[in-house]
Structures are given as C-alpha cells and as structure tokens.
Design a protein around this motif. Structure first.
Motif, PDB file in Angstrom:
ATOM      1  N   ALA A 104       0.814  -1.224   0.000  1.00 36.18           N
ATOM      2  CA  ALA A 104       0.000   0.000   0.000  1.00 36.18           C
ATOM      3  C   ALA A 104       0.842   1.266   0.000  1.00 36.18           C
ATOM      4  O   ALA A 104       0.308   2.369  -0.136  1.00 36.18           O
ATOM      5  N   GLU A 105       2.174   1.148   0.144  1.00 34.50           N
ATOM      6  CA  GLU A 105       3.041   2.317   0.167  1.00 34.50           C
ATOM      7  C   GLU A 105       2.985   3.080  -1.155  1.00 34.50           C
ATOM      8  O   GLU A 105       2.856   2.473  -2.230  1.00 34.50           O
ATOM      9  N   PRO A 106       3.101   4.415  -1.108  1.00 30.18           N
ATOM     10  CA  PRO A 106       3.108   5.201  -2.351  1.00 30.18           C
ATOM     11  C   PRO A 106       4.271   4.800  -3.249  1.00 30.18           C
ATOM     12  O   PRO A 106       5.377   4.538  -2.778  1.00 30.18           O
ATOM     13  N   ARG A 107       4.014   4.771  -4.553  1.00 29.56           N
ATOM     14  CA  ARG A 107       5.017   4.349  -5.521  1.00 29.56           C
ATOM     15  C   ARG A 107       5.399   5.483  -6.461  1.00 29.56           C
ATOM     16  O   ARG A 107       4.722   6.510  -6.541  1.00 29.56           O
ATOM     17  N   PHE A 108       6.465   5.236  -7.194  1.00 27.72           N
ATOM     18  CA  PHE A 108       6.878   6.166  -8.232  1.00 27.72           C
ATOM     19  C   PHE A 108       7.119   5.386  -9.518  1.00 27.72           C
ATOM     20  O   PHE A 108       7.271   4.165  -9.510  1.00 27.72           O
ATOM     21  N   LEU A 109       7.143   6.098 -10.625  1.00 28.51           N
ATOM     22  CA  LEU A 109       7.443   5.505 -11.919  1.00 28.51           C
ATOM     23  C   LEU A 109       8.199   6.533 -12.736  1.00 28.51           C
ATOM     24  O   LEU A 109       7.662   7.589 -13.084  1.00 28.51           O
ATOM     25  N   LEU A 110       9.440   6.221 -13.020  1.00 29.04           N
ATOM     26  CA  LEU A 110      10.313   7.123 -13.764  1.00 29.04           C
ATOM     27  C   LEU A 110      10.190   6.840 -15.252  1.00 29.04           C
ATOM     28  O   LEU A 110      10.370   5.710 -15.689  1.00 29.04           O
ATOM     29  N   GLY A 111       9.861   7.876 -16.028  1.00 32.28           N
ATOM     30  CA  GLY A 111       9.810   7.726 -17.477  1.00 32.28           C
ATOM     31  C   GLY A 111       8.404   7.814 -18.027  1.00 32.28           C
ATOM     32  O   GLY A 111       7.459   8.221 -17.358  1.00 32.28           O
ATOM     33  N   ARG A 112       8.290   7.428 -19.288  1.00 34.20           N
ATOM     34  CA  ARG A 112       7.025   7.533 -20.008  1.00 34.20           C
ATOM     35  C   ARG A 112       6.067   6.430 -19.605  1.00 34.20           C
ATOM     36  O   ARG A 112       6.476   5.336 -19.234  1.00 34.20           O
ATOM     37  N   THR A 113       4.781   6.733 -19.699  1.00 34.86           N
ATOM     38  CA  THR A 113       3.749   5.724 -19.493  1.00 34.86           C
ATOM     39  C   THR A 113       2.814   5.759 -20.686  1.00 34.86           C
ATOM     40  O   THR A 113       2.933   6.606 -21.573  1.00 34.86           O
ATOM     41  N   PHE A 114       1.836   4.850 -20.698  1.00 37.10           N
ATOM     42  CA  PHE A 114       0.877   4.806 -21.793  1.00 37.10           C
ATOM     43  C   PHE A 114       0.121   6.129 -21.938  1.00 37.10           C
ATOM     44  O   PHE A 114      -0.241   6.534 -23.024  1.00 37.10           O
ATOM     45  N   SER A 115      -0.131   6.792 -20.828  1.00 35.31           N
ATOM     46  CA  SER A 115      -0.966   7.984 -20.849  1.00 35.31           C
ATOM     47  C   SER A 115      -0.174   9.277 -20.734  1.00 35.31           C
ATOM     48  O   SER A 115      -0.763  10.355 -20.775  1.00 35.31           O
ATOM     49  N   ASP A 116       1.154   9.204 -20.586  1.00 37.57           N
ATOM     50  CA  ASP A 116       1.977  10.402 -20.402  1.00 37.57           C
ATOM     51  C   ASP A 116       3.337  10.151 -21.052  1.00 37.57           C
ATOM     52  O   ASP A 116       4.140   9.374 -20.547  1.00 37.57           O
ATOM     53  N   SER A 117       3.589  10.813 -22.185  1.00 34.92           N
ATOM     54  CA  SER A 117       4.811  10.561 -22.954  1.00 34.92           C
ATOM     55  C   SER A 117       6.008  11.341 -22.440  1.00 34.92           C
ATOM     56  O   SER A 117       7.105  11.228 -22.976  1.00 34.92           O
ATOM     57  N   ARG A 118       5.839  12.139 -21.376  1.00 38.01           N
ATOM     58  CA  ARG A 118       6.970  12.893 -20.838  1.00 38.01           C
ATOM     59  C   ARG A 118       7.857  11.989 -19.990  1.00 38.01           C
ATOM     60  O   ARG A 118       7.390  11.076 -19.325  1.00 38.01           O
ATOM     61  N   ASP A 119       9.166  12.279 -20.015  1.00 41.22           N
ATOM     62  CA  ASP A 119      10.104  11.527 -19.182  1.00 41.22           C
ATOM     63  C   ASP A 119      10.142  12.133 -17.787  1.00 41.22           C
ATOM     64  O   ASP A 119      11.168  12.617 -17.315  1.00 41.22           O
ATOM     65  N   SER A 120       8.996  12.104 -17.145  1.00 40.88           N
ATOM     66  CA  SER A 120       8.861  12.711 -15.823  1.00 40.88           C
ATOM     67  C   SER A 120       8.854  11.629 -14.752  1.00 40.88           C
ATOM     68  O   SER A 120       8.835  10.432 -15.037  1.00 40.88           O
ATOM     69  N   LEU A 121       8.874  12.072 -13.507  1.00 38.61           N
ATOM     70  CA  LEU A 121       8.765  11.172 -12.369  1.00 38.61           C
ATOM     71  C   LEU A 121       7.310  11.164 -11.920  1.00 38.61           C
ATOM     72  O   LEU A 121       6.820  12.143 -11.362  1.00 38.61           O
ATOM     73  N   LYS A 122       6.611  10.057 -12.209  1.00 37.26           N
ATOM     74  CA  LYS A 122       5.220   9.929 -11.798  1.00 37.26           C
ATOM     75  C   LYS A 122       5.177   9.525 -10.328  1.00 37.26           C
ATOM     76  O   LYS A 122       5.886   8.609  -9.904  1.00 37.26           O
ATOM     77  N   LEU A 123       4.341  10.214  -9.559  1.00 44.28           N
ATOM     78  CA  LEU A 123       4.205   9.931  -8.129  1.00 44.28           C
ATOM     79  C   LEU A 123       2.736   9.767  -7.768  1.00 44.28           C
ATOM     80  O   LEU A 123       1.874  10.474  -8.294  1.00 44.28           O
ATOM     81  N   GLU A 124       2.474   8.829  -6.871  1.00 42.55           N
ATOM     82  CA  GLU A 124       1.121   8.719  -6.330  1.00 42.55           C
ATOM     83  C   GLU A 124       0.875   9.863  -5.361  1.00 42.55           C
ATOM     84  O   GLU A 124       1.725  10.186  -4.511  1.00 42.55           O
ATOM     85  N   GLY A 125      -0.288  10.480  -5.477  1.00 39.89           N
ATOM     86  CA  GLY A 125      -0.616  11.625  -4.640  1.00 39.89           C
ATOM     87  C   GLY A 125      -0.596  11.323  -3.164  1.00 39.89           C
ATOM     88  O   GLY A 125      -0.423  12.223  -2.333  1.00 39.89           O
ATOM     89  N   SER A 126      -0.727  10.020  -2.816  1.00 36.97           N
ATOM     90  CA  SER A 126      -0.724   9.639  -1.406  1.00 36.97           C
ATOM     91  C   SER A 126       0.628   9.867  -0.746  1.00 36.97           C
ATOM     92  O   SER A 126       0.731   9.798   0.475  1.00 36.97           O
ATOM     93  N   LEU A 127       1.666  10.163  -1.529  1.00 30.09           N
ATOM     94  CA  LEU A 127       2.962  10.495  -0.945  1.00 30.09           C
ATOM     95  C   LEU A 127       2.867  11.773  -0.122  1.00 30.09           C
ATOM     96  O   LEU A 127       3.617  11.956   0.853  1.00 30.09           O
ATOM     97  N   GLY A 128       1.951  12.666  -0.484  1.00 27.12           N
ATOM     98  CA  GLY A 128       1.728  13.889   0.281  1.00 27.12           C
ATOM     99  C   GLY A 128       2.295  15.123  -0.407  1.00 27.12           C
ATOM    100  O   GLY A 128       3.349  15.069  -1.047  1.00 27.12           O
ATOM    101  N   ALA A 129       1.585  16.239  -0.276  1.00 20.88           N
ATOM    102  CA  ALA A 129       1.964  17.481  -0.954  1.00 20.88           C
ATOM    103  C   ALA A 129       3.333  17.975  -0.502  1.00 20.88           C
ATOM    104  O   ALA A 129       4.125  18.479  -1.312  1.00 20.88           O
ATOM    105  N   ARG A 130       3.641  17.835   0.781  1.00 23.49           N
ATOM    106  CA  ARG A 130       4.929  18.328   1.282  1.00 23.49           C
ATOM    107  C   ARG A 130       6.080  17.544   0.667  1.00 23.49           C
ATOM    108  O   ARG A 130       7.083  18.134   0.233  1.00 23.49           O
ATOM    109  N   ALA A 131       5.955  16.222   0.609  1.00 23.27           N
ATOM    110  CA  ALA A 131       7.017  15.413   0.032  1.00 23.27           C
ATOM    111  C   ALA A 131       7.165  15.668  -1.457  1.00 23.27           C
ATOM    112  O   ALA A 131       8.281  15.746  -1.990  1.00 23.27           O
ATOM    113  N   ILE A 132       6.052  15.825  -2.155  1.00 17.40           N
ATOM    114  CA  ILE A 132       6.104  16.091  -3.589  1.00 17.40           C
ATOM    115  C   ILE A 132       6.782  17.431  -3.863  1.00 17.40           C
ATOM    116  O   ILE A 132       7.620  17.554  -4.769  1.00 17.40           O
TER     117      ILE A 132
END
Length: 502
Positions: free
Chosen positions: A433-461
């Motif tokens: 259940a821990e928040p995850r990240f995904l580095l790079g492109r995904t099916f729905s986002d072609s940017r090479d960004s760091l995808k983060l689950e919002g449950s990580l929290g606004a301060r950490a993001i």
C-alpha cells in the motif's frame, strides 16, 4: 510450514489454494494459478505469452526457469522500427505453457508432486467454458484501449462485450482440453500446436511449426545480491533481474531515510544509476553479458557515490512499458515458486490466433533493429526481458517471495516494496500500500517525468520538485503503478498479500 498462494485474481488464488490443500507442491499450485490467470486476466497473460519462474526450497536449492520464447529461424523483412501491435509484433514464440511443463518435470525429478495435469487445468478449463464475471482490471484496460481494439484481428468478437455478462471463451476451453488430454508439450508439437501454427500463419506471423517445436524453457542458476544481510535472488539475462539486484546493491550502501521525500529521492536515484547499464543486457547465447562485472562491489560503490542527496540526476532516457501478472506459492514442505507470466503489453499483440481463442504476445517488439545493438533481433534469439520475479533468502531459506507487473516499472516497484519489507519491517499488505513512483514515459503520459502517487503527500512532492525532479502527480492506487504481490515466511508463520491496485 503453512502453505500459502497469492495472485492478482481471487479465482486463481482459490485454484492454487485448493491444490495446496490437496497436498500439492508449490509448483503444482503455481501451474493451476497460471492456467486460471490465462483465462480470467487475458489482458495481461495467456497461453500466447511467456513466463519466468524462481524456485527455492528450505534446503537452500534454487533455480530460475526461463520460459522465454525465441525469434523465428527465418526472419521476415523487417522495418527500421518494429511495430508494437499486430502480426508484425508477433516475432517470438510463446513459452509459458512449456514453463508449466518444465516446472512439473523438476518436481517429478525430485520425487515430488503427483497431481495430474488434467486436474491442474480443470479450474481454468471450467472458467473458459462456463464463463466468469469480468473484473475491474480487465474493464479498465479494455476501456483504456477503446480507440484501438476495434481494429485488432479477432479481438472485438471475443472481448468487445465490455464486461456485460459472463465472458465465455469456448475456443480457449477447447485448447485447454487438448492440453489436458495430450499433455502440455502438445502446445508445441501436437494437435494443439497444429491449430496454433495454422492461426499464426493466417494472422501473418513469421512463426512456423518448427519454431514452436523448438521452444523450450531453460533452467539456469539465479543471480544473487546481498541486501541488509539477506540474499536476494533474481533470474539471469536476458531478464532485467540484474537491474533489480544492482538497485538493491546500490541502496545497501546508503542508510534508508525516514523522511518520505528523502527516501523516495534515494530510491529514484538508485534506479537511475542501475538503469544506465540496462542496454548491456541481452540474450547471453548471442551477446556476451557479464553479470558479475555489473554487480561488482567496486562498480556498485561508484554508482552509490554518484548519487547526490541534494540534487536529482537529469533523466532523458526512453523507457518501456508492459503488463504481466505476479503470483507465488509456498507449500507445506517449504518449497517456493515466485512467478511472472506475461503477454508484454496489455492485450499483447492484439491478435487472436485463428480459432484458438489465444491472444499472442508482442514481446518481439522489444527487440532492436539497429546494427551492433546487443538486443538486435536475430534468428532464434530471445529479446531483452523485463520479467524478474524474486526470492529473498534468510539463513539460506526462503524468507520473501515478491514480484510485480510493469515492464520498466518492475525494478522501481520492487525497490519500494523491498525497502518497505526489509528496512522498515512493514507487513506485505502495508508494504504493497506504500506510495510508488514511476520514472519515465507511461501509456498515458509521454513525458520523461517522475510519476508519483498523490498519497505520498503534498509536502514530500514539493520537496522532490525542489531537488530537481520533474513531477507528474497521479491518483493514489492508480493501475499505472503496477500490481505487485509478496509473501513473507518467518518462524511465527507465513503471511502474504496482493496489490490493492489490482
């Protein structure tokens, strides 16, 4: 030892649990699970895909079972860029069924097991014949590809109901019945193989009957890496098990921060350092690969030292994405199976093979075509492979079984999962259940960004953005972050869980 089975679908878990209760082995339970998943999760796996297994027992014996199909012996004229879907992506044979057969053979060679193949396949056959209620995961990926699948050969007639009513797969049931009657190898050289080969030819795939007959799983020694006193096992090349072990070896040289932002930053940076070596991984039968050199202590020391706690390494590298299923079982005698089964992308190639009801995978799309590239396609070659299930040994005995879907996201998710299980002592359910990240492109986002689950929290993001990470925030428990599972075996008992994203 308390037997336990986990999978991403309750019907598959039920089938594996029933085998364990009958006194079956972990491998037999895993075959029953894999067969059911081939029916109830056709968007992620099936008879037309591959499988990678890790096996271990409490006597310290371990093995990797590499159920990876190969390119045809006679290659067609290929474009500079291989297609991702359609017949042009059907460039490797499917080895999952042979992996089932080989796992059972390994059992029999040790005088273990004894449940007949028809009994192992019976739950899957009944579900294909009688139907089942389509789950949320399948509906999500059917809707996600709604603009694509109406043009996929044979797909709409089989899966285009959109989940209205039970999904019956009568042709697939016939194939399972042939395997139950004639044996699992008949998928490659029997009556089942003849139907598969005819369907492949009709679809326009270059795969021929001789390629099916040559398809064999390989038994290999797992790679290993120490992490916090545990011995982590992973399958060897052409899989990216080497990458997962390198990430954990790099992390072993750092204390894991308690602060969520600092911890996520360290995990991401370790992933980047390990990913820089992935282009070296290819089929060792065709390209020299030296796992020992890539996991050498001095090399991991240098990669750990290259991480800056105050700054993110820029990341322009292209990544790959795909889907699979993870399942695992441990039996009363302490034997363990940790398995990933896949058709690569969700819905594989999108092509239903003739009258078999089988979706063929598109793993061949993972080959390169550039001259000199280690992963360049060649006759009989296996592609670079994302599947890497894991087992962690404690004092020489299985302690953790783990794995996840997600192609390039697999090592990233495993870094989160293992650090939570080992460093932080979380239970499997808590770690998943821990928040995850995904580095790079995904099916729905072609940017090479760091995808983060919002449950990580606004301060950490916000803190991660300040370190230089290009952040894209996604909803908590998004299916984009994969579907993982884990079992922990300890003196106090066995506990396991599968992903809330499933």
């Amino acid at each position: 030892m308390q037997p336990l089975a986990i999978s991403p679908h309750p019907l598959a878990t039920e089938a594996g649990t029933r085998i364990l209760r009958q006194g079956g082995t972990a491998a037999e339970a895993a075959v029953a699970i894999g067969a059911v998943l081939a029916v109830v999760m056709p968007h992620f796996c099936g008879l037309g895909g591959d499988a990678v297994w890790l096996l271990a027992d409490r006597d310290g014996r371990s093995a990797a079972l590499m159920g990876i199909g190969q390119a045809p012996q006679v290659l067609p004229d290929l474009p500079d860029a291989l297609p991702m879907r359609g017949p042009g992506a059907m460039l490797t044979t499917a080895c999952a069924v042979d992996a089932w057969d080989r796992a059972l053979q390994l059992d029999r060679a040790e005088g273990q097991g004894g449940i007949a193949v028809p009994d192992l396949l019976a739950p899957a056959l009944a579900l294909a014949r009688d139907g089942f209620a389509v789950g949320a995961s399948q509906r999500f990926w059917l809707d996600f590809r709604r603009d694509d699948w109406p043009g996929w050969p044979g797909f709409a007639a089989l899966f285009g109901q959109g989940g209205a009513g039970p999904l019956r797969q009568l042709q697939l049931a016939e194939m399972l019945a042939l395997l139950a009657r004639d044996g699992l190898r008949s998928f490659y050289d029997g009556a089942a193989a003849r139907r598969v080969a005819q369907g492949l030819a009709q679809a326009g795939s270059p795969l021929r009957p001789a390629d099916l007959a040559a398809t064999r799983s390989r038994v290999a020694a797992p790679l290993s890496q120490t992490y916090r006193g545990l011995k982590l096992l992973a399958p060897p090349p052409p899989t990216q098990g080497l990458t997962t072990l390198a990430i954990m070896g790099i992390l072993d040289r750092w204390p894991l921060p308690g602060d969520p932002a600092a911890r996520t930053h360290l995990l991401v940076e370790a992933v980047k350092q390990a990913f820089l070596d992935r282009d070296r991984i290819a089929d060792p039968d065709h390209v020299p690969v030296d796992p020992a050199a890539l996991l050498a202590p001095a090399r991991l020391d240098a990669k750990a030292a290259a991480i800056r706690a105050d700054r993110a390494l820029p990341w322009p590298h292209v990544t790959r994405h795909g889907d699979t299923v993870f399942f695992a079982a441990t039996d009363a005698q302490g034997r363990c199976a940790s398995v990933l089964q896949s058709t690569f992308f969700d819905w594989g190639s999108g092509v239903v093979v003739g009258d078999t009801g089988i979706l063929w995978h598109n793993r061949g799309a993972g080959f390169a075509t550039a001259p000199g590239h280690p992963n360049r396609i060649a006759p009989g070659k296996r592609p670079f492979y994302t599947l890497n299930p894991g087992i962690a040994l404690k004092d020489g005995r299985p302690h953790l079984l783990y794995g996840t879907q997600g192609a390039d996201g697999q090592p990233q998710t495993l870094a989160v999962l293992l650090s939570a299980l080992i460093d932080r002592g979380l239970s499997p359910a808590e770690a998943l259940a821990e928040p995850r990240f995904l580095l790079g492109r995904t099916f729905s986002d072609s940017r090479d960004s760091l995808k983060l689950e919002g449950s990580l929290g606004a301060r950490a993001i916000a803190a991660l953005q300040a370190l230089g990470h290009d952040i894209a925030e996604l909803p908590a428990l998004s299916p984009i972050f994969g579907c993982a599972g884990a079992i922990r075996i300890a003196s106090g008992g066995t506990e396991g869980a599968h992903d809330p994203r499933g």
